[in-house]
Design a protein around this motif. Structure first.
Motif, PDB file in Angstrom:
ATOM      1  N   GLU A 172      11.175   5.080   3.985  1.00 42.16           N
ATOM      2  CA  GLU A 172      11.170   4.415   2.678  1.00 42.16           C
ATOM      3  C   GLU A 172      10.079   4.971   1.770  1.00 42.16           C
ATOM      4  O   GLU A 172      10.238   4.978   0.552  1.00 42.16           O
ATOM      5  CB  GLU A 172      11.047   2.895   2.829  1.00 42.16           C
ATOM      6  CG  GLU A 172       9.729   2.408   3.394  1.00 42.16           C
ATOM      7  CD  GLU A 172       9.691   0.884   3.506  1.00 42.16           C
ATOM      8  OE1 GLU A 172      10.652   0.225   3.070  1.00 42.16           O
ATOM      9  OE2 GLU A 172       8.697   0.363   4.024  1.00 42.16           O
ATOM     10  N   VAL A 173       9.001   5.461   2.364  1.00 44.36           N
ATOM     11  CA  VAL A 173       7.932   6.043   1.553  1.00 44.36           C
ATOM     12  C   VAL A 173       8.463   7.264   0.795  1.00 44.36           C
ATOM     13  O   VAL A 173       8.246   7.411  -0.415  1.00 44.36           O
ATOM     14  CB  VAL A 173       6.744   6.458   2.444  1.00 44.36           C
ATOM     15  CG1 VAL A 173       5.650   7.098   1.617  1.00 44.36           C
ATOM     16  CG2 VAL A 173       6.211   5.260   3.213  1.00 44.36           C
ATOM     17  N   ARG A 206      12.504   3.550   9.647  1.00 40.11           N
ATOM     18  CA  ARG A 206      12.744   2.918   8.349  1.00 40.11           C
ATOM     19  C   ARG A 206      11.444   2.798   7.557  1.00 40.11           C
ATOM     20  O   ARG A 206      11.407   2.996   6.347  1.00 40.11           O
ATOM     21  CB  ARG A 206      13.346   1.517   8.544  1.00 40.11           C
ATOM     22  CG  ARG A 206      13.800   0.889   7.254  1.00 40.11           C
ATOM     23  CD  ARG A 206      15.095   1.565   6.818  1.00 40.11           C
ATOM     24  NE  ARG A 206      15.418   1.364   5.422  1.00 40.11           N
ATOM     25  CZ  ARG A 206      15.170   2.260   4.461  1.00 40.11           C
ATOM     26  NH1 ARG A 206      14.535   3.372   4.741  1.00 40.11           N
ATOM     27  NH2 ARG A 206      15.541   2.054   3.220  1.00 40.11           N
ATOM     28  N   GLN A 207      10.380   2.457   8.271  1.00 40.58           N
ATOM     29  CA  GLN A 207       9.110   2.238   7.579  1.00 40.58           C
ATOM     30  C   GLN A 207       8.510   3.552   7.083  1.00 40.58           C
ATOM     31  O   GLN A 207       7.707   3.558   6.153  1.00 40.58           O
ATOM     32  CB  GLN A 207       8.124   1.504   8.496  1.00 40.58           C
ATOM     33  CG  GLN A 207       8.651   0.133   8.894  1.00 40.58           C
ATOM     34  CD  GLN A 207       7.653  -0.687   9.684  1.00 40.58           C
ATOM     35  OE1 GLN A 207       6.546  -0.925   9.234  1.00 40.58           O
ATOM     36  NE2 GLN A 207       8.032  -1.123  10.861  1.00 40.58           N
ATOM     37  N   LEU A 208       8.908   4.650   7.722  1.00 39.08           N
ATOM     38  CA  LEU A 208       8.427   5.948   7.247  1.00 39.08           C
ATOM     39  C   LEU A 208       9.306   6.483   6.115  1.00 39.08           C
ATOM     40  O   LEU A 208       8.815   6.934   5.090  1.00 39.08           O
ATOM     41  CB  LEU A 208       8.405   6.954   8.400  1.00 39.08           C
ATOM     42  CG  LEU A 208       7.047   7.191   9.049  1.00 39.08           C
ATOM     43  CD1 LEU A 208       6.619   5.971   9.821  1.00 39.08           C
ATOM     44  CD2 LEU A 208       7.068   8.400   9.946  1.00 39.08           C
ATOM     45  N   GLY A 213       0.516   5.008  -1.691  1.00 39.61           N
ATOM     46  CA  GLY A 213       1.374   5.554  -0.641  1.00 39.61           C
ATOM     47  C   GLY A 213       1.809   6.975  -0.936  1.00 39.61           C
ATOM     48  O   GLY A 213       2.429   7.623  -0.108  1.00 39.61           O
ATOM     49  N   GLU A 230      11.626   8.021   0.254  1.00 36.36           N
ATOM     50  CA  GLU A 230      12.720   7.650  -0.651  1.00 36.36           C
ATOM     51  C   GLU A 230      12.175   7.125  -1.968  1.00 36.36           C
ATOM     52  O   GLU A 230      12.690   7.433  -3.034  1.00 36.36           O
ATOM     53  CB  GLU A 230      13.620   6.608   0.013  1.00 36.36           C
ATOM     54  CG  GLU A 230      14.500   7.192   1.113  1.00 36.36           C
ATOM     55  CD  GLU A 230      15.191   6.130   1.946  1.00 36.36           C
ATOM     56  OE1 GLU A 230      15.584   6.432   3.077  1.00 36.36           O
ATOM     57  OE2 GLU A 230      15.316   4.981   1.462  1.00 36.36           O
ATOM     58  N   VAL A 231      11.120   6.314  -1.870  1.00 30.62           N
ATOM     59  CA  VAL A 231      10.571   5.709  -3.081  1.00 30.62           C
ATOM     60  C   VAL A 231       9.816   6.745  -3.921  1.00 30.62           C
ATOM     61  O   VAL A 231       9.987   6.805  -5.138  1.00 30.62           O
ATOM     62  CB  VAL A 231       9.634   4.532  -2.702  1.00 30.62           C
ATOM     63  CG1 VAL A 231       8.759   4.139  -3.884  1.00 30.62           C
ATOM     64  CG2 VAL A 231      10.449   3.344  -2.248  1.00 30.62           C
ATOM     65  N   HIS A 232       8.999   7.570  -3.271  1.00 26.10           N
ATOM     66  CA  HIS A 232       8.118   8.433  -4.061  1.00 26.10           C
ATOM     67  C   HIS A 232       8.720   9.791  -4.381  1.00 26.10           C
ATOM     68  O   HIS A 232       8.390  10.399  -5.387  1.00 26.10           O
ATOM     69  CB  HIS A 232       6.794   8.644  -3.324  1.00 26.10           C
ATOM     70  CG  HIS A 232       5.977   7.400  -3.270  1.00 26.10           C
ATOM     71  ND1 HIS A 232       5.541   6.738  -4.390  1.00 26.10           N
ATOM     72  CD2 HIS A 232       5.525   6.680  -2.216  1.00 26.10           C
ATOM     73  CE1 HIS A 232       4.854   5.672  -4.032  1.00 26.10           C
ATOM     74  NE2 HIS A 232       4.832   5.604  -2.721  1.00 26.10           N
ATOM     75  N   ALA A 277       0.832  -1.209   0.000  1.00 27.91           N
ATOM     76  CA  ALA A 277       0.000   0.000   0.000  1.00 27.91           C
ATOM     77  C   ALA A 277       0.863   1.255   0.000  1.00 27.91           C
ATOM     78  O   ALA A 277       0.405   2.321  -0.380  1.00 27.91           O
ATOM     79  CB  ALA A 277      -0.931  -0.002   1.211  1.00 27.91           C
ATOM     80  N   LYS A 278       2.123   1.112   0.435  1.00 30.79           N
ATOM     81  CA  LYS A 278       3.019   2.265   0.431  1.00 30.79           C
ATOM     82  C   LYS A 278       3.610   2.506  -0.949  1.00 30.79           C
ATOM     83  O   LYS A 278       4.339   3.464  -1.151  1.00 30.79           O
ATOM     84  CB  LYS A 278       4.156   2.035   1.439  1.00 30.79           C
ATOM     85  CG  LYS A 278       3.694   2.187   2.869  1.00 30.79           C
ATOM     86  CD  LYS A 278       4.853   2.362   3.820  1.00 30.79           C
ATOM     87  CE  LYS A 278       5.515   1.055   4.162  1.00 30.79           C
ATOM     88  NZ  LYS A 278       6.484   1.205   5.260  1.00 30.79           N
TER      89      LYS A 278
END
Lengths: 305, 329
Positions: B120-121, B116-118, B94, B123-125, A209-210
């Protein structure tokens, strides 16, 4: 963390004592003696031999002496090879066994994890079914069948690798594959099972979902949790690769520790049997400790404080 | 519903069917709705009514198999999400379309730090550098009300309380300032005292970011307090839709009436039993003919057993699918 490590190492002491005592008792309870071979020896010589190794003393005294020597790193003398100490025999044979186990471990992890991950990610497809079928075959074929088959193909047919004996790294490839395949198969099944448990979990859905690409979802989010069962399997597996190398070393005529172990048991070579048993036990305890530490590093919910 | 210029997401005739051992299960069967910028749409229904699956289908997060690829059209930013290539959809997920889930403990990865879980969002987008992503993540965590975010960012989900975890989820979903947020029962797993805080937080952030929220819930109380409009789902379809005021004041569908009647009210005597809708939610694999609600409906007539009802329009914003509605309203 350091405190945990110290505590764990201290906990090994009583375990080690029990292992030493139990193996000492078992070896000594076995019928026969080191000098009861087919050759007749005179009672005179026999008494001298027993005095040399201390077998004329009462058992408790012998045990205390054995433990005292052990603490100084002395594993005693071999009765079968009187000119060599157990330390020497292990020092020459164990590196071979260790490198064989290392090749087997790398092979089994490489193949097992790849097959398991593919099987899980492509669950219920041709990929999955072929991987699991291969794993089933790998678990089922014993090494004394697989070894000669590999020799037939790679040494006799393709002339790529030496069929047996000891020399350079090429002599380790076929034995390593033979020894590692059965573990590769188990690891494949464990990896697939672990990954499948993770794959349907909520946090993988969150990762998708991310907007993470599938590759990142697998490598960053699935592998860690999915491979935990494999990690806990590795401790006993490595120990069992070391001990299980006996057959493979016989097949490929490798100068490892395995054949010595079998012969020593038959010959009632007390100190050599004890030495190798303790070596194996040491590695099993060490590997279990390493696995527990690794587990703590991989899963933040486990607190080794 | 007329497409207005500020409609950000429009779902038309969405169908998500599952192939199971017991046959075809039509979890979502012809659902249409839309949301406007900054608006909150409450998607209400019992467990198994298809509300969660409808949201997951919009982001194509329903695993196939067992589900068949959803059919219909989902318009967002001039594109159809259901036919978009996976790569293009990943760029939206996301980023411009976000989702938060019911249970923040299982929805967060236990093996990775919250930071890390925040990060990466971002970094990816947004191609953010690790340092910039970390700064932005701390800022967002602070904004959702996590004290000492600079330290807590390196902790793991199990070190947070339930409410704090859901705040982390919300921070994660809103990092890129999404245009649409799907909130799938965001307060169901939380203590009642925390529920209001989380709903307020979503409302605040929604107002400042202009995000449209699709709030999935079975709790009419939550809807009454937060949603601008309500869509009531039953057996995979929307049976009634209207502004929150219209639906609560003048429920057209007998199912909605039943739901409202079964809510505890502060002004009724506490000894009085709550009204319950008789019967059980239908088995989606074996739906009754006609209106799927008719076996539980006290107003059901012959037509209800034969054909699915036509839509009754009560106002430009209020409609329901019921044969008997005219008689009721």
């Amino acid at each position: 963390m350091t405190g945990y490590l110290v505590r764990r190492v201290l906990e090994l002491v009583p375990t080690a004592l029990v292992i030493i005592a139990a193996s000492f008792a078992l070896v000594r309870l076995a019928p026969g003696s080191p000098f009861s071979s087919e050759k007749e020896i005179s009672p005179e010589i026999r008494r001298q031999l027993e005095a040399k190794y201390g077998f004329d003393r009462p058992l408790p005294e012998q045990f205390v002496r054995y433990v005292r020597n052990l603490l100084q790193g002395d594993l005693g003398l071999s009765t079968k090879y009187p000119q060599r100490s157990v330390n020497e025999i292990i020092a020459t044979g164990f590196p071979v066994t260790l490198s064989l186990a290392a090749v087997a471990l790398v092979w089994s992890l490489l193949v097992g994890m790849t097959a398991g991950i593919i099987g899980a990610v492509r669950q219920n497809t041709v990929w999955d079914h072929s991987a699991m079928m291969a794993a089933l075959v790998g678990i089922s074929v014993p090494s004394f069948v697989l070894g000669p088959l590999l020799v037939l193909l790679f040494s006799l047919r393709l002339q790529m690798l030496p069929p047996a004996g000891w020399g350079d790294w090429r002599h380790l490839i076929l034995p390593g594959l033979t020894l590692g395949t059965i573990y590769a198969a188990s690891i494949a099944r464990l990896t697939r099972g672990g990954m499948l448990e993770v794959i349907r979990s909520d946090y993988i859905r969150t990762a998708r979902a991310k907007g993470l690409a599938e590759r990142l979802v697998i490598t960053r989010h699935m592998l860690r949790g999915g491979l935990l069962p494999v990690v806990s399997y590795l401790g006993p597996a490595i120990a069992s690769m070391l001990t299980g190398s006996v057959v493979v070393e016989k097949i490929f005529n490798l100068p490892g520790i395995g054949p010595y172990f079998v012969d020593a048991a038959f010959n009632r070579d007390y100190f050599l049997v004890m030495g190798i048993v303790l070596l194996y036990a040491f590695f099993l305890l060490l590997m279990n400790l390493v696995v527990d530490l690794l587990y703590g590093l991989l899963d933040p919910r486990i607190d080794h404080a | 519903m007329a497409t207005t210029t500020d409609t950000v997401l429009e779902v038309c005739d969405l169908r998500t069917h599952f192939h199971t051992d017991d046959g075809l299960v039509k979890a979502v069967d012809g659902v249409s709705f839309s949301v406007r910028r900054g608006e909150t749409l409450g998607l209400v229904g019992e467990s198994g009514s298809g509300k969660s699956v409808a949201c997951l289908s919009a982001l194509r997060l329903v695993p196939t198999p067992p589900a068949a690829h959803p059919s219909g059209v989902i318009r967002f930013a001039g594109k159809d999400l259901l036919t978009l290539p996976e790569r293009d959809l990943e760029r939206l997920r996301g980023n411009r379309l976000a989702m938060i889930f019911q249970d923040p403990l299982t929805a967060l990865n236990p093996y990775l730090s919250v930071g890390r879980q925040l990060t990466e969002v971002l970094e990816v987008h947004e191609g953010a550098t690790p340092a910039a992503a970390r700064r932005a993540a701390i800022e967002m965590l602070t904004r959702v009300g996590i004290p000492a975010a600079g330290q807590r960012i390196d902790q793991y989900p199990h070190q947070f309380s339930g409410g704090m975890r859901q705040r982390v989820m919300i921070a994660m979903a809103l990092l890129c300032g999404p245009e649409v947020l799907f909130a799938d029962e965001p307060t169901t797993a939380l203590d009642v005292t925390i529920q209001a805080q989380i709903l307020d937080l979503i409302g605040e952030l929604q107002a400042s970011l202009g995000t449209a929220v699709v709030l999935v819930t079975h709790d009419l109380g939550v809807v009454a307090g937060t949603a601008d409009r309500v869509a009531v789902m039953y057996a995979g379809r929307i049976v009634e839709e209207g502004t929150t005021a219209e639906v609560f004041a003048n429920p057209l569908h007998p199912y909605t009436q039943g739901l409202l009647a079964s809510m505890p009210r502060i002004d009724t005597p506490s000894r009085q039993r709550l009204a319950a809708i008789p019967g059980l939610p239908p088995d989606l694999g074996q739906l009754p003919s006609g209106c799927p609600f008719h076996p539980r409906c006290q107003q059901a007539g012959d037509r209800c057993r034969q054909a699915y009802p036509e839509v009754v329009i009560a106002s430009p914003t209020h409609r329901a699918a019921c044969w008997e509605t005219e008689a009721v309203s």
